[in-house]
Enzyme design. Structure first.
Site, mmCIF file in Angstrom:
data_model
loop_
_atom_site.group_PDB
_atom_site.id
_atom_site.type_symbol
_atom_site.label_atom_id
_atom_site.label_comp_id
_atom_site.label_asym_id
_atom_site.label_seq_id
_atom_site.Cartn_x
_atom_site.Cartn_y
_atom_site.Cartn_z
ATOM 1 N N TYR A 1 -4.904 -1.143 -45.808
ATOM 2 C CA TYR A 1 -4.921 -2.329 -44.940
ATOM 3 C C TYR A 1 -5.402 -1.829 -43.587
ATOM 4 C CZ TYR A 1 -2.801 -6.709 -43.067
ATOM 5 O OH TYR A 1 -2.558 -7.938 -42.495
ATOM 6 N N ASP B 1 -4.679 0.278 -52.502
ATOM 7 C CA ASP B 1 -5.420 -0.526 -51.543
ATOM 8 C C ASP B 1 -4.769 -0.425 -50.167
ATOM 9 O OD1 ASP B 1 -7.616 -2.097 -50.933
ATOM 10 O OD2 ASP B 1 -6.514 -3.972 -51.182
ATOM 11 N N ASP C 1 -11.707 -7.195 -53.723
ATOM 12 C CA ASP C 1 -10.298 -7.180 -54.125
ATOM 13 C C ASP C 1 -9.787 -8.632 -54.185
ATOM 14 O OD1 ASP C 1 -7.771 -6.160 -54.707
ATOM 15 O OD2 ASP C 1 -7.199 -6.178 -52.598
ATOM 16 N N GLU D 1 -9.229 -15.665 -43.647
ATOM 17 C CA GLU D 1 -9.481 -15.473 -42.215
ATOM 18 C C GLU D 1 -10.552 -16.421 -41.691
ATOM 19 O OE1 GLU D 1 -9.797 -11.020 -42.560
ATOM 20 O OE2 GLU D 1 -10.047 -11.290 -40.415
ATOM 21 N N GLU E 1 -12.071 -10.444 -51.161
ATOM 22 C CA GLU E 1 -11.828 -9.540 -50.039
ATOM 23 C C GLU E 1 -12.963 -8.528 -50.004
ATOM 24 O OE1 GLU E 1 -7.844 -7.866 -50.294
ATOM 25 O OE2 GLU E 1 -7.029 -9.583 -49.196
ATOM 26 N N THR F 1 -9.456 -5.315 -46.565
ATOM 27 C CA THR F 1 -10.492 -6.240 -46.087
ATOM 28 C C THR F 1 -11.076 -5.750 -44.762
ATOM 29 O OG1 THR F 1 -9.212 -8.000 -47.086
ATOM 30 C CG2 THR F 1 -10.923 -8.659 -45.537
#
Ligand code: MN
Length: 415
Positions: A125, A123, A230, A361, A196, A347
């Site tokens: 970022y 994963d 996720d 967020e 996510e 995300t």
């Protein structure tokens, strides 16, 4: 045009043709199909009828797409062309009643399965706004983006065994948490369960250990893309992540959509990505349009609601690092990528509150609520909530859609 009628709002026109693993109520075992409108074309039947001259190993009778994915770019293109021809107006299939009856099924009479036997899950970022928003909330806007972030696509190794398809519910995870005002950690169900919104892609063809995939070649190694949710337990994460990063806060489940949309179907929706400044190192440089214009949406439905409500709209164009850079980076050290590896984007968030890809967020670390109906709001997810991610590219009177990944949250197990 297909001889099968497809509405302009359908995710699955003849321009799309995503691959999935399905089983009709009349079938004993799952097999490979492509979605077309409200129907599924059974490729195992088409293969047995001798339409794929280049295929030998009954790859479409398998319970995963991996054997087909491993055959490589030239074969994928050849097979796609055969399917387009068969589904076009006045095709051999349109004129063959018997073959149509054997090979075309109503989607609502079929069950979908995990499309790929997933080897490894990584994963990234890669969304700038996500990294900036989360960084700002934790460290302040001046220190939001870490010094390495614009030089190196950041990622961690996730867990493949708990990647599940749409429709499979998840259980709220148990784990250790520690509140700032207590001396010792607590144990129990996560109180800060979050989704996510991500995209993921599958590696089709592998590279040998010790050799890398040069960025110019990455396109031919990538089979296709899916939606990824996720799942994250934020309270478990914040206690466990120092110093090695996420572990049990992430590996309890990752949900994906059942249809794999190929890069060939997405080709028309390539756009210029975000400006990369500073210029990345040469091994990460690739000229041209390398981002994708995929509209993404998050909807939520609580147990009390009749219909889901949309709580966020994002777009995959918000990614700073593109999928070609991610794959080139992942293999630059000689790591052998394998057929069926899933690489998540991280995300994907826009700038505004209602463009953000996770509750962390949207709620500013759980400080404010998000309205989900006239009577309910959320800081984090509750038992009985259903999260639905969907996405599509808007063409001229048609859509290349991903369908959706829909998951309900069950209470934690009672120890
Ligand atoms: Mn993630």
């Amino acid at each position: 045009m297909s001889f099968i009628e497809v509405s302009a709002e359908s995710d699955f026109p003849i321009q799309n043709l995503p691959y999935g693993i399905f089983k009709h109520i009349s079938h004993d075992v799952p097999r490979v199909g492509v979605a077309i409108g409200d129907f599924i074309l059974d490729l195992s039947v088409i293969e047995q009828s001798g339409f794929f001259k280049d295929l030998t190993d009954h790859v479409f009778s398998k319970e995963y797409l991996n054997d087909f994915m491993a055959l490589g770019f030239e074969i994928w293109n050849g097979v796609r062309q055969v399917i387009i021809n068969l589904l076009s107006e006045n095709s051999l299939l349109s004129e063959n009643d018997e073959l149509r009856k054997k090979s075309i099924f109503q989607m609502n009479e079929c069950e979908m399965y995990l499309p790929v036997k997933i080897n490894e899950f990584t994963d990234f970022y890669s969304s700038y706004n996500h990294a900036f928003n989360v960084g700002s909330l934790i460290r302040g806007p001046e220190n939001a983006i870490m010094e390495n972030w614009k030089h190196i696509p950041i990622a961690y190794h996730g867990r493949a065994s708990s990647v599940i398809p749409s429709g499979v519910p998840i259980r709220r995870p148990l784990g250790q948490t520690k509140s700032a005002d207590k001396e010792l950690p607590d144990f129990g169900p996560s109180k800060r369960l979050d989704f996510e919104l991500e995209m993921g892609f599958f590696v089709g063809t592998p590279n040998e250990l010790g050799k890398n995939i040069p960025i110019e070649d990455t396109y031919k190694h990538i089979f296709g893309m899916v939606l990824v949710n996720d799942w994250s337990a934020r309270d478990i994460q914040v206690w466990e992540y120092k110093p090695l990063g996420p572990f049990l806060s992430k590996n309890f489940a990752t949900s994906i959509s059942p249809w794999v949309v190929t890069l060939q179907a997405l080709e028309e929706f390539r756009i210029q990505g975000m400006k990369q400044d500073p210029t990345p190192l040469p091994y990460l440089q690739l000229a041209g349009k390398n981002a994708y214009d995929i509209k993404l949406q998050v909807a939520l439905k609580s147990d009390k609601m009749d219909n889901p409500r949309i709580i966020s709209n994002s777009n995959s164009s918000h990614l700073y690092w593109n999928i070609f850079q991610q794959l080139a980076h992942h293999s630059i050290n000689g790591c052998n990528m394998q057929t069926g590896d899933l690489l998540g984007s991280g995300t994907i968030s826009g700038v505004e509150i209602d463009e953000r890809g996770c509750l962390l967020e949207m709620t500013l670390l759980g400080k404010q609520s998000v309205r989900i109906s006239d009577t309910e709001d959320r800081k984090f997810l509750e038992d009985g909530d259903t999260v639905i991610l969907s996405g599509y590219c808007q063409g001229d009177n048609y859509r290349i859609g991903f369908g959706s990944v829909e998951t309900r949250i069950l209470p934690a197990i009672d120890l």
